[in-house]
Design a protein around this motif. Structure first.
Motif: not given
Length: 300
Positions: A154-165, A273-279
């Protein structure tokens, strides 16, 4: 208003104005921006002519912001900060080899730092700068490319990459457990308990997982960082709930022990969590690939 006034004021004048507004002196502003005092005065006059209103009260050699200048400075200063941040990010993206990553303190010290030699070995020309942050913030405004986040995606304005629980476990020093005569989970209800500040309800959930529902209002010392919490437990201050992957060294050495197998899990997880233009950033793409591979091998 003529056509020229539809555009932005001169950037040099804006930058000089912000420095003078912050420092309260044309001479000190000149030292900051590399201009003489008279050149600063000229830049301020250019801006005031452009705006067609005064920004400073001038009393001899002393200058102070007037009300209009104060209001203008409060709006201009964050805008210039964002321009600087965006420019720095653009330069880094052009070079494609430098990143700024914010990490949770305990995660950074215990999980991330020991794995960084592997990143350097794989990407020898990459430079990654790390800073410790505990709460979400605006990646763009603060000049970060990515951050380590624990919780929901739920981090605003970011791309989320799951790591682990994670699995959180009860730990304490062997001597403390013996002194407190702790032999069952219920015994902990009468013993000193330690808390992590952002997870005050963890102990109640752990007791519920053990089938103990009649839990009183629990109180005890609170710590913001897990490693400080773990150190307090190892020193004999009380029992603590700590993510198991953060305390492997203490468990191996025996300074902390797990008196019960019952752990605590949730739907929360660690994310990059990465900035939206991370690619568009080769270095950020490479870092993402590396960290997700490391997370897949994480034994928790």
């Amino acid at each position: 208003m003529n056509e020229g006034r539809q555009h932005l004021p001169p950037m040099a004048a804006l930058n000089t104005f912000v420095a003078a507004a912050r420092l309260g002196s044309f001479s000190r502003a000149g030292d900051h921006v590399g201009l003489t005092q008279s050149a600063v005065s000229k830049q301020i006059s250019i801006l005031e002519d452009w705006l067609q209103m005064p920004l400073f009260e001038r009393r001899g050699r002393r200058v102070t912001l007037n009300a209009a200048g104060q209001a203008y400075a409060e709006q201009i200063r964050p805008a210039l900060d964002r321009i600087r941040s965006a420019t720095e990010q653009a330069l880094r993206r052009r070079e494609g080899r430098e990143l700024s990553i914010a990490t949770l303190p305990s995660f950074g010290m215990r999980w991330l730092a020991p794995r960084l030699p592997g990143l350097t070995e794989r990407h020898a020309g990459m430079t990654v700068n790390f800073a410790l942050r505990s709460f979400p913030f605006d990646l763009r405004d603060e000049g970060f490319d990515a951050a380590i986040h624990f919780g929901q995606p739920d981090w605003p304005d970011a791309s989320h990459l799951f790591l682990f629980r994670e699995e959180t476990v009860v730990v304490a020093s062997p001597a403390w457990l013996e002194a407190q005569a702790v032999t069952s989970p219920r015994d902990l209800l009468r013993a000193p308990l330690l808390f992590q500040s952002s997870r005050r309800g963890a102990w109640t959930r752990w007791f519920a997982g053990c089938g103990i529902m009649d839990v009183p209002d629990l109180k005890g010392p609170t710590f913001e960082q897990f490693l400080m919490l773990a150190q307090a437990a190892a020193s004999g201050l009380g029992a603590a709930l700590v993510p198991r992957f953060l305390i492997d060294p203490e468990l191996r050495s025996g300074t902390l022990v797990m008196p019960f197998a019952q752990g605590l899990t949730s739907d929360d997880a660690y994310y990059l969590v990465r900035r939206p233009d991370w690619e568009n950033d080769p270095a950020l793409k490479a870092f993402s690939e590396w960290i997700v591979e490391e997370a897949a091998d994480n034994s928790i």
